[in-house]
Write a protein that holds these residues in place. Structure first.
Motif, PDB file in Angstrom:
ATOM      1  N   LEU A  12       0.847  -1.207   0.000  1.00 26.67           N
ATOM      2  CA  LEU A  12       0.000   0.000   0.000  1.00 26.67           C
ATOM      3  C   LEU A  12       0.882   1.257   0.000  1.00 26.67           C
ATOM      4  CD1 LEU A  12      -3.110   0.761   0.136  1.00 26.67           C
ATOM      5  CD2 LEU A  12      -2.572   1.496   2.450  1.00 26.67           C
ATOM      6  N   SER A  13       0.870   1.954  -1.112  1.00 27.63           N
ATOM      7  CA  SER A  13       1.749   3.121  -1.286  1.00 27.63           C
ATOM      8  C   SER A  13       1.026   4.435  -1.166  1.00 27.63           C
ATOM      9  CB  SER A  13       2.399   3.084  -2.672  1.00 27.63           C
ATOM     10  OG  SER A  13       3.282   2.024  -2.740  1.00 27.63           O
ATOM     11  N   VAL A  14      -0.287   4.415  -1.388  1.00 24.27           N
ATOM     12  CA  VAL A  14      -1.054   5.672  -1.366  1.00 24.27           C
ATOM     13  C   VAL A  14      -2.318   5.466  -0.529  1.00 24.27           C
ATOM     14  CG1 VAL A  14      -2.277   7.385  -2.769  1.00 24.27           C
ATOM     15  CG2 VAL A  14      -0.233   6.283  -3.695  1.00 24.27           C
ATOM     16  N   LEU A  15      -2.550   6.398   0.382  1.00 24.50           N
ATOM     17  CA  LEU A  15      -3.798   6.380   1.161  1.00 24.50           C
ATOM     18  C   LEU A  15      -4.465   7.743   1.019  1.00 24.50           C
ATOM     19  CD1 LEU A  15      -5.790   5.231   3.289  1.00 24.50           C
ATOM     20  CD2 LEU A  15      -4.215   6.064   5.060  1.00 24.50           C
ATOM     21  N   ILE A  16      -5.686   7.737   0.476  1.00 23.60           N
ATOM     22  CA  ILE A  16      -6.436   8.985   0.326  1.00 23.60           C
ATOM     23  C   ILE A  16      -7.617   8.929   1.304  1.00 23.60           C
ATOM     24  CG2 ILE A  16      -7.601  10.556  -1.286  1.00 23.60           C
ATOM     25  CD1 ILE A  16      -4.795   9.955  -2.301  1.00 23.60           C
ATOM     26  N   ASN A  17      -7.487   9.648   2.401  1.00 18.85           N
ATOM     27  CA  ASN A  17      -8.570   9.743   3.394  1.00 18.85           C
ATOM     28  C   ASN A  17      -9.491  10.866   2.961  1.00 18.85           C
ATOM     29  OD1 ASN A  17      -8.198   7.825   5.546  1.00 18.85           O
ATOM     30  ND2 ASN A  17      -6.334   8.943   6.093  1.00 18.85           N
ATOM     31  N   ASN A  18     -10.560  10.512   2.268  1.00 19.42           N
ATOM     32  CA  ASN A  18     -11.379  11.538   1.620  1.00 19.42           C
ATOM     33  C   ASN A  18     -12.830  11.576   2.100  1.00 19.42           C
ATOM     34  OD1 ASN A  18     -12.465  13.160  -0.855  1.00 19.42           O
ATOM     35  ND2 ASN A  18     -13.480  11.163  -0.989  1.00 19.42           N
ATOM     36  N   ALA A  19     -13.355  10.452   2.583  1.00 18.88           N
ATOM     37  CA  ALA A  19     -14.803  10.396   2.891  1.00 18.88           C
ATOM     38  C   ALA A  19     -15.198  11.506   3.864  1.00 18.88           C
ATOM     39  CB  ALA A  19     -15.160   9.041   3.485  1.00 18.88           C
TER      40      ALA A  19
END
Ligand SMILES: NC(=O)c1ccc[n+]([C@@H]2O[C@H](COP(=O)([O-])OP(=O)(O)OC[C@H]3O[C@@H](n4cnc5c(N)ncnc54)[C@H](OP(=O)(O)O)[C@@H]3O)[C@@H](O)[C@H]2O)c1
Length: 263
Positions: free
Chosen positions: A84-91
């Motif tokens: 896992l290289s990218v985490l987008i916390n968007n919700a």
């Protein structure tokens, strides 16, 4: 069809708006994806399109990030995703009205969604990123904390947390090659304003030049990561608005509360 990167990315709130736009961008770059939201039908249709168009693998996770049980499950999946290289916390979501009038369950759900879930997912993603000495974390905040107004108490508070969290976290992980960004959009054309909560609000009074498409917000966010912008406000108009009015809004908020304090 692009070559796969053999790296994974997770996007929360991927079923519409900024999260969907980030999903599309990352798929086009060859990332395998794990996409999270409550509306499974929308996630499945986006996943199929990304698989067909870019040949990436997309795992659909239907989950409510306000639920402790669902967050635990997703946290486990993050811990088990070795690449896992990218985490987008968007919700996220908004509420309308003064804090005292907003149902406390909505405020607590907002804290769970904007604060607890991103914190837990970052904590789960970091050991792998630190071990591999690479990673990207985007926490979608807002311009709201720069422009304090009444009727936005918990939204402002939770998005302020994401900004402060991102700034301090970047200091801790920078030397390991991990980039953290608090993305602070202004008015963005997404599903955010079309929910029941806002049906009494006429957003058409907001001038057209104040709005950005979600795709533009995401494109600029991704470019800003390369420039190592930790707190990033997309759009020239939004940056100008925050620069010019942030001090004024904060001054007026303090002056008003000081005036009210007088006997
Ligand atoms: N649009 C704007 O003007 C604006 C401005 C500043 C900041 N933002 C921020 O941008 C982020 C994305 O919002 P958006 O504008 O793209 O709005 P949107 O189109 O309404 O997207 C919100 C996303 O969050 C997901 N979501 C909401 N509650 C959830 C929950 N309990 N569990 C899991 N997923 C949940 C929704 O999916 P499901 O409904 O399928 O669960 C949806 O995918 C939010 O954090 C918002 O605060 C938006």
């Amino acid at each position: 069809m692009k070559n796969r990167l053999l790296k994974s990315a997770m996007v929360t709130g991927a079923s519409s708006g900024i999260g969907e736009a980030y999903t599309r961008l990352l798929a086009s770059l060859g990332y395998d994806l794990i996409i999270v939201a409550r509306r499974k039908d929308r996630l499945v249709s986006i996943a199929r399109e990304m698989q067909d168009k870019y040949g990436v693998s997309v795992t659909v996770l239907q989950g409510n990030l306000c639920s402790e049980k669902d967050v635990s499950t997703i946290e486990e999946i993050v811990l088990d995703t070795a690449d896992l290289s990218v985490l987008i916390n968007n919700a996220g979501f908004g509420t309308l009205g003064p804090f005292v009038d907003v149902d406390i369950s909505k405020s607590l759900n907002m804290i769970a969604l904007h604060v607890t879930a991103p914190t837990r997912l970052v904590k789960a993603a970091l050991p792998g990123m630190l071990a591999r000495r690479e990673g990207i974390i985007v926490n979608v905040a807002s311009v709201a904390p720069f422009l304090p107004v009444s009727g936005n108490v918990i939204y402002n508070g939770t998005k302020s947390y994401l900004i402060a969290f991102s700034e301090c976290l970047q200091l801790e992980v920078e030397s390991a090659g991990i980039r953290v960004q608090a993305l602070c959009p202004g008015f963005t054309r997404t599903g955010f304003h079309s929910v029941d909560e806002y049906k009494s609000v006429d957003f058409s009074t907001i001038p057209t030049f104040m709005w950005m498409p979600a795709e533009k917000v995401v494109e600029q966010s991704w470019q800003a990561l390369r420039r190592k912008k930790v707190v990033f406000i997309p759009g020239f108009i939004n940056r100008m608005t925050c620069t010019i009015f942030s001090g004024l809004f904060k001054y007026l908020a303090r002056k008003r509360s000081a005036t009210k304090d007088q006997p």
